[in-house]
Write a protein that holds these residues in place. Structure first.
Motif, PDB file in Angstrom:
ATOM      1  N   ARG A  37       0.843  -1.212   0.000  1.00 61.59           N
ATOM      2  CA  ARG A  37       0.000   0.000   0.000  1.00 61.59           C
ATOM      3  C   ARG A  37       0.876   1.259   0.000  1.00 61.59           C
ATOM      4  NH1 ARG A  37      -3.126   3.704  -1.161  1.00 61.59           N
ATOM      5  NH2 ARG A  37      -4.042   5.046   0.414  1.00 61.59           N
ATOM      6  N   LEU A  38       1.886   1.280   0.896  1.00 61.53           N
ATOM      7  CA  LEU A  38       2.759   2.460   0.984  1.00 61.53           C
ATOM      8  C   LEU A  38       3.567   2.623  -0.308  1.00 61.53           C
ATOM      9  CD1 LEU A  38       3.990   1.915   4.661  1.00 61.53           C
ATOM     10  CD2 LEU A  38       2.530   3.793   3.873  1.00 61.53           C
ATOM     11  N   ALA A  39       3.977   1.502  -0.886  1.00 64.35           N
ATOM     12  CA  ALA A  39       4.792   1.559  -2.103  1.00 64.35           C
ATOM     13  C   ALA A  39       3.991   2.096  -3.279  1.00 64.35           C
ATOM     14  CB  ALA A  39       5.332   0.160  -2.430  1.00 64.35           C
ATOM     15  N   ALA A  40       2.710   1.718  -3.334  1.00 61.71           N
ATOM     16  CA  ALA A  40       1.895   2.062  -4.509  1.00 61.71           C
ATOM     17  C   ALA A  40       1.128   3.370  -4.333  1.00 61.71           C
ATOM     18  CB  ALA A  40       0.922   0.916  -4.797  1.00 61.71           C
ATOM     19  N   ALA A  41       1.298   4.039  -3.183  1.00 59.91           N
ATOM     20  CA  ALA A  41       0.454   5.211  -2.889  1.00 59.91           C
ATOM     21  C   ALA A  41       0.947   6.504  -3.541  1.00 59.91           C
ATOM     22  CB  ALA A  41       0.354   5.410  -1.377  1.00 59.91           C
ATOM     23  N   GLY A  42       2.090   6.465  -4.213  1.00 61.21           N
ATOM     24  CA  GLY A  42       2.607   7.694  -4.832  1.00 61.21           C
ATOM     25  C   GLY A  42       3.590   7.361  -5.932  1.00 61.21           C
ATOM     26  N   PRO A  43       4.134   8.400  -6.576  1.00 59.81           N
ATOM     27  CA  PRO A  43       5.005   8.172  -7.733  1.00 59.81           C
ATOM     28  C   PRO A  43       6.437   7.783  -7.355  1.00 59.81           C
ATOM     29  CG  PRO A  43       4.711  10.518  -7.352  1.00 59.81           C
ATOM     30  CD  PRO A  43       3.881   9.830  -6.323  1.00 59.81           C
ATOM     31  N   TRP A  44       6.734   7.670  -6.089  1.00 57.14           N
ATOM     32  CA  TRP A  44       8.104   7.391  -5.636  1.00 57.14           C
ATOM     33  C   TRP A  44       8.550   5.975  -5.975  1.00 57.14           C
ATOM     34  CZ3 TRP A  44       4.383   9.395  -2.105  1.00 57.14           C
ATOM     35  CH2 TRP A  44       3.584   8.431  -1.487  1.00 57.14           C
ATOM     36  N   GLU A  45       9.894   5.784  -5.999  1.00 62.23           N
ATOM     37  CA  GLU A  45      10.426   4.422  -6.042  1.00 62.23           C
ATOM     38  C   GLU A  45      10.517   3.948  -4.592  1.00 62.23           C
ATOM     39  OE1 GLU A  45      14.522   4.246  -7.463  1.00 62.23           O
ATOM     40  OE2 GLU A  45      15.205   5.115  -5.574  1.00 62.23           O
ATOM     41  N   THR A  46      10.341   2.655  -4.381  1.00 64.54           N
ATOM     42  CA  THR A  46      10.324   2.149  -3.006  1.00 64.54           C
ATOM     43  C   THR A  46      11.437   1.133  -2.784  1.00 64.54           C
ATOM     44  OG1 THR A  46       7.944   2.462  -2.957  1.00 64.54           O
ATOM     45  CG2 THR A  46       8.877   1.111  -1.207  1.00 64.54           C
ATOM     46  N   VAL A  47      12.081   1.292  -1.644  1.00 68.99           N
ATOM     47  CA  VAL A  47      13.173   0.418  -1.206  1.00 68.99           C
ATOM     48  C   VAL A  47      12.694  -0.255   0.074  1.00 68.99           C
ATOM     49  CG1 VAL A  47      15.516   0.509  -0.220  1.00 68.99           C
ATOM     50  CG2 VAL A  47      14.934   1.925  -2.211  1.00 68.99           C
ATOM     51  N   VAL A  48      12.931  -1.565   0.197  1.00 69.84           N
ATOM     52  CA  VAL A  48      12.456  -2.247   1.406  1.00 69.84           C
ATOM     53  C   VAL A  48      13.579  -3.001   2.107  1.00 69.84           C
ATOM     54  CG1 VAL A  48       9.993  -2.559   0.997  1.00 69.84           C
ATOM     55  CG2 VAL A  48      11.590  -4.117  -0.081  1.00 69.84           C
ATOM     56  N   ASP A  49      13.536  -2.927   3.428  1.00 70.09           N
ATOM     57  CA  ASP A  49      14.393  -3.772   4.262  1.00 70.09           C
ATOM     58  C   ASP A  49      13.469  -4.381   5.316  1.00 70.09           C
ATOM     59  OD1 ASP A  49      16.177  -5.035   5.851  1.00 70.09           O
ATOM     60  OD2 ASP A  49      17.292  -3.245   6.454  1.00 70.09           O
ATOM     61  N   VAL A  50      12.876  -5.509   4.939  1.00 71.72           N
ATOM     62  CA  VAL A  50      11.884  -6.160   5.812  1.00 71.72           C
ATOM     63  C   VAL A  50      12.234  -7.641   5.912  1.00 71.72           C
ATOM     64  CG1 VAL A  50      10.028  -4.509   5.333  1.00 71.72           C
ATOM     65  CG2 VAL A  50      10.345  -6.461   3.820  1.00 71.72           C
ATOM     66  N   GLY A  51      11.521  -8.392   6.731  1.00 71.46           N
ATOM     67  CA  GLY A  51      11.839  -9.808   6.934  1.00 71.46           C
ATOM     68  C   GLY A  51      11.743 -10.617   5.645  1.00 71.46           C
ATOM     69  N   GLY A  52      12.443 -11.756   5.627  1.00 74.92           N
ATOM     70  CA  GLY A  52      12.502 -12.579   4.422  1.00 74.92           C
ATOM     71  C   GLY A  52      11.140 -13.107   4.005  1.00 74.92           C
ATOM     72  N   ALA A  53      10.338 -13.576   4.968  1.00 75.29           N
ATOM     73  CA  ALA A  53       9.018 -14.116   4.625  1.00 75.29           C
ATOM     74  C   ALA A  53       8.149 -13.006   4.048  1.00 75.29           C
ATOM     75  CB  ALA A  53       8.366 -14.715   5.865  1.00 75.29           C
ATOM     76  N   THR A  54       8.296 -11.795   4.583  1.00 78.61           N
ATOM     77  CA  THR A  54       7.530 -10.650   4.066  1.00 78.61           C
ATOM     78  C   THR A  54       7.960 -10.333   2.638  1.00 78.61           C
ATOM     79  OG1 THR A  54       7.405  -9.777   6.312  1.00 78.61           O
ATOM     80  CG2 THR A  54       6.908  -8.243   4.548  1.00 78.61           C
TER      81      THR A  54
END
Ligand SMILES: O=P(O)(O)OC[C@@]1(O)O[C@H](CO)[C@@H](O)[C@@H]1O
Length: 302
Positions: free
Chosen positions: A147-164
């Motif tokens: 949701r946060l990634a798709a909510a705007g024109p920005w590129e998104t970088v993630v550092d979250v758990g492996g299963a996620t």
């Protein structure tokens, strides 16, 4: 601008013990410190020290939430957090002669309206890049990150758990797993550099344009659409490894804002991480004069 989102921030409590912990005995401590922490917040701290424009957002609540915000303000880190009813967590690191022990709380429950307030905050700042980093507190899941990634024109970088990572569906510019997260995200056994490269390359074809993996004493790798790069760890005296992955990511992102090549970005990440592991806690050490360190790091391509 780079905005960081920390859904599960923490006050990091780091305690230095002069003797190993022993069952039934009191352990005395001479040194302790409190830092504003959580992976996204650390990225904003290190980016600020690197001179990159950033704002930290997320949720904060209770007396620890207030303490966290005061610490960010005292360190001149731009922050715009959504207030919640729950209590921000306290994460503890024990640094003893026999090793480093880390105790992380689960964190308070986050209700959906708080996520929508974060979306509004991000839209207000209109960043080029959004970094979503750290564990998912109760009430959130992979769909929150999508949701946060798709909510705007920005590129998104993630550092979250492996299963996620494995459950994300949006497109991501970059992810930053460690050994365990690479294994959990791909279902592969990851126990050396070669197996880490194979897992990172698999993940790269699965919705992540770049995969930057922190491999501890084995350094770091970056899988790109064209090739995979590897940089060894710098030879430094390690005081405390907490925040090393966040520092690696910050160095990579800072180089990307300067349009540097992937190889320079990876070297920059390893150089920043080597400074951060040289101090205790998750404070931002001085990150000036990194050029020589960066240039002494060799990068091999696969
Ligand atoms: O429990 P999480 O969210 O996975 O990790 C939180 C944390 O351990 O990560 C940072 C270091 O990377 C610390 O500032 C913080 O305490």
């Amino acid at each position: 601008m780079i905005a960081s989102v920390t859904l599960n921030p923490a006050v990091d409590y780091t305690v230095e013990l002069s003797e190993p912990l022993t069952d039934g005995a009191v352990a005395r401590s001479d040194e302790h410190r409190y830092d504003a922490g959580g992976k996204g917040i650390n990225v904003s701290k290190y980016l600020t020290e690197l001179g990159v424009e950033t704002v930290a957002t997320g949720v904060a609540g209770g007396f620890l939430g207030r303490s966290l915000l005061e610490r960010l303000s005292a360190a001149a880190i731009d922050a715009d957090f959504v207030e919640i009813d729950g209590e921000t967590r306290l994460n503890t690191t024990l640094l003893g002669p026999d090793g480093e022990y880390k105790i992380n709380q689960n964190g308070p429950r986050i209700a959906p309206p708080a996520i929508e307030e974060i979306v509004d905050t991000l839209r207000e700042y209109d960043p080029e890049t959004v970094v979503i980093a750290g564990s998912l507190p109760p009430g959130t899941g992979p769909e929150t990150i999508d949701r946060l990634a798709a909510a705007g024109p920005w590129e998104t970088v993630v550092d979250v758990g492996g299963a996620t990572l494995a459950d994300l569906e949006a497109e991501y510019a970059l992810c930053k797993p460690n050994h365990e997260e690479l294994a959990a995200a791909t279902g592969r056994r990851v126990d050396d550099v070669q197996s880490a490269i194979a897992a990172a390359e698999e993940l790269q074809t699965d919705g992540f344009e770049r995969v930057v993996a922190s491999l501890g004493a084995d350094g770091a790798i970056m899988a790109t659409p064209d090739r995979t790069l590897r940089a060894p760890a710098a030879d430094v005296d390690v005081v405390d490894t907490v925040g090393a992955g966040d520092a690696l990511l910050s160095g990579v992102l800072a180089a990307r804002t300067r349009q540097e090549s992937d190889a320079v970005a990876l070297r920059s990440g390893v150089a920043v991480a080597s400074r951060v592991v040289s101090v205790s806690g998750t404070r931002a050490p001085s990150l000036t004069g990194l050029r020589d360190e960066r240039e002494s790091i060799s990068v091999s391509a696969y």
